[in-house]
Write an enzyme that holds these catalytic residues in place. Structure first.
Site, PDB file in Angstrom:
ATOM      1  CE  LYS A  37     -43.745  62.771   6.860  1.00  0.00           C
ATOM      2  NZ  LYS A  37     -43.292  61.527   6.196  1.00  0.00           N
ATOM      3  NE  ARG A 134     -37.655  57.891   3.178  1.00  0.00           N
ATOM      4  CZ  ARG A 134     -38.797  58.560   3.305  1.00  0.00           C
ATOM      5  NH1 ARG A 134     -38.978  59.698   2.638  1.00  0.00           N
ATOM      6  NH2 ARG A 134     -39.772  58.103   4.058  1.00  0.00           N
ATOM      7  CE1 TYR A 262     -33.835  95.480   1.146  1.00  0.00           C
ATOM      8  CE2 TYR A 262     -35.100  93.450   1.391  1.00  0.00           C
ATOM      9  CZ  TYR A 262     -34.445  94.532   1.956  1.00  0.00           C
ATOM     10  OH  TYR A 262     -34.405  94.663   3.305  1.00  0.00           O
ATOM     11  CG  MET A 311     -36.176  87.303   6.331  1.00  0.00           C
ATOM     12  SD  MET A 311     -34.901  87.656   7.553  1.00  0.00           S
ATOM     13  CE  MET A 311     -33.438  87.598   6.544  1.00  0.00           C
TER      14      MET A 311
END
Ligand SMILES: *Cc1c(COP(=O)(O)O)cnc(C)c1O
Length: 366
Positions: A37, A134, A262, A311
């Site tokens: 997954k 869950r 930044y 980013m």
């Protein structure tokens, strides 16, 4: 075609080594389900599936679309969808994926669809909640599940399973053993009345390590395949599978008093050589690793991340490292570095790996 210079190298031999390490802890007849997954824990689910398909019995994904991707890549091994939704039922059947049916809403919806088509002996899996709270039926649901299933010959229960809440935590042994015993009791009840005996499974990676006696018919190995045993001793027996590397895009010489990045978060106190690397928080490098909390490796030397993580970029201090633009940068290449990052980010290696963005190029090393 992804031509990005930031590359995640997946080590096929390491994945196979790790799989064999777990196989050797198990009985030869115990089946193995490889959990792929979340893009194979942030690597590449299709590539991982291709690497291990001959050596495993099952795959598991969380969502239907992850299973469809595997089918479209030609994977024919049975695929358990751990968290299907009613809206996905048609697609699940179309791609011969095997749904985990975890409550009456989705069980009834699946049976209605199976009756409408009609399907014959379609493989389904039933999950029981034994304490994780869950997904899953309660043990008190067993009579209703049996009554519901008896009305249908459209499906066949391929397995009954549950999931441990704290298999890696030795302080939770009593709770875990209780979960295993409760699961065994549920299985006994189902076996008595269903008329056939589906496979049963409860162990994840740490379950195999700590509770191998409860291996039943199959085990579900996720993080272990990718090199983590959830304790330093176990991890030491496993090989690193994820190598993340990039290059130096630019080197900037900074005078005392000047700043980097930044918010001007890094202020040079002495002449500083800064290297800019094309990977940032959008790629899974947490902002928490900025301001010297994290480091990369340039020509064998640790280079701390200076200033804030951007980013798409990080800047690292290479003042004392002999390096030039275009040189290779290792973001991480062993489990201890990933664990260090996880520690600094107050998380676990699972999250560091799965956070690696799809923008990063994937490459398999065989
Ligand atoms: C993710 C998952 C696993 C794999 O767990 P690991 O700790 O990565 O081995 C097994 N079973 C279920 C139900 C899961 O959701």
């Amino acid at each position: 075609m992804n031509n990005h210079v930031t590359v995640l190298e997946i080590d096929a031999n390491a994945v196979l080594h790790n799989l064999n390490y777990f196989k050797q802890k198990l009985k030869s007849e115990t089946k193995i389900l490889a959990v792929v997954k979340a893009f194979g824990y942030g690597s590449d689910a299709i590539e991982i599936a291709k690497i291990v398909e001959k050596d495993v019995d099952y795959f598991a994904v969380a969502y239907a679309n992850e299973g469809i991707n595997l089918r479209e890549a030609g994977i024919t091994t049975p695929i358990l969808v751990l968290h299907p939704q009613i809206a996905n039922i048609k697609d699940i059947v179309k791609h011969r994926l095997e749904p985990n049916l975890y409550n009456f809403k989705i069980l009834d919806a699946f049976l209605a669809y199976a009756n409408e088509v009609p399907l014959m002996n379609y493989p389904i899996h039933i999950k029981f909640n034994t304490g994780l709270n869950r997904l899953g039926f309660w043990h008190t649901d067993v009579p209703n599940i049996l009554a519901t299933l008896k009305q249908s010959n459209n499906v066949i229960v391929q397995s009954l399973f549950s999931h441990l809440a704290a298999s890696e935590d030795v302080n939770e042994q009593e709770f875990t053993i209780n979960q295993i015993n409760n699961f065994a009791y549920i299985v006994k009840q189902v076996y008595e009345h269903l008329g056939y005996e589906p496979m049963i499974h409860i162990l994840n990676t740490s379950g195999v390590i700590n509770y191998a006696k409860a291996q039943f018919d199959m085990v579900r190995i996720g993080i272990g395949l990718y090199g983590f045993g959830n304790t330093p001793n176990e991890t030491a027996n496993l090989k690193n599978t994820h190598l993340l590397k990039s290059v130096i895009s630019q080197i900037t010489l900074i005078k005392p008093g000047e700043t980097v990045g930044y918010n001007r978060a890094f202020v040079a106190s002495k002449p500083t050589k800064s290297a800019t690397i094309p990977i940032g928080h959008a790629d899974g490098i947490s902002r928490r690793l900025g301001n010297k909390n994290g480091f990369v490796v340039v020509n064998g030397q640790p280079a701390p991340i200076i200033g804030n993580v951007c980013m798409d970029m990080i800047m690292v201090d290479v003042t004392n490292i002999d390096c030039k633009e275009e040189d290779e940068v290792i973001i991480f290449n062993h489990q201890q570095h990933i664990e260090f990052m996880a520690h600094k980010c107050e998380t676990i290696p699972y999250e560091i790996l799965t956070a690696l963005s799809q923008r990063i190029k994937r490459l398999v090393k065989r």
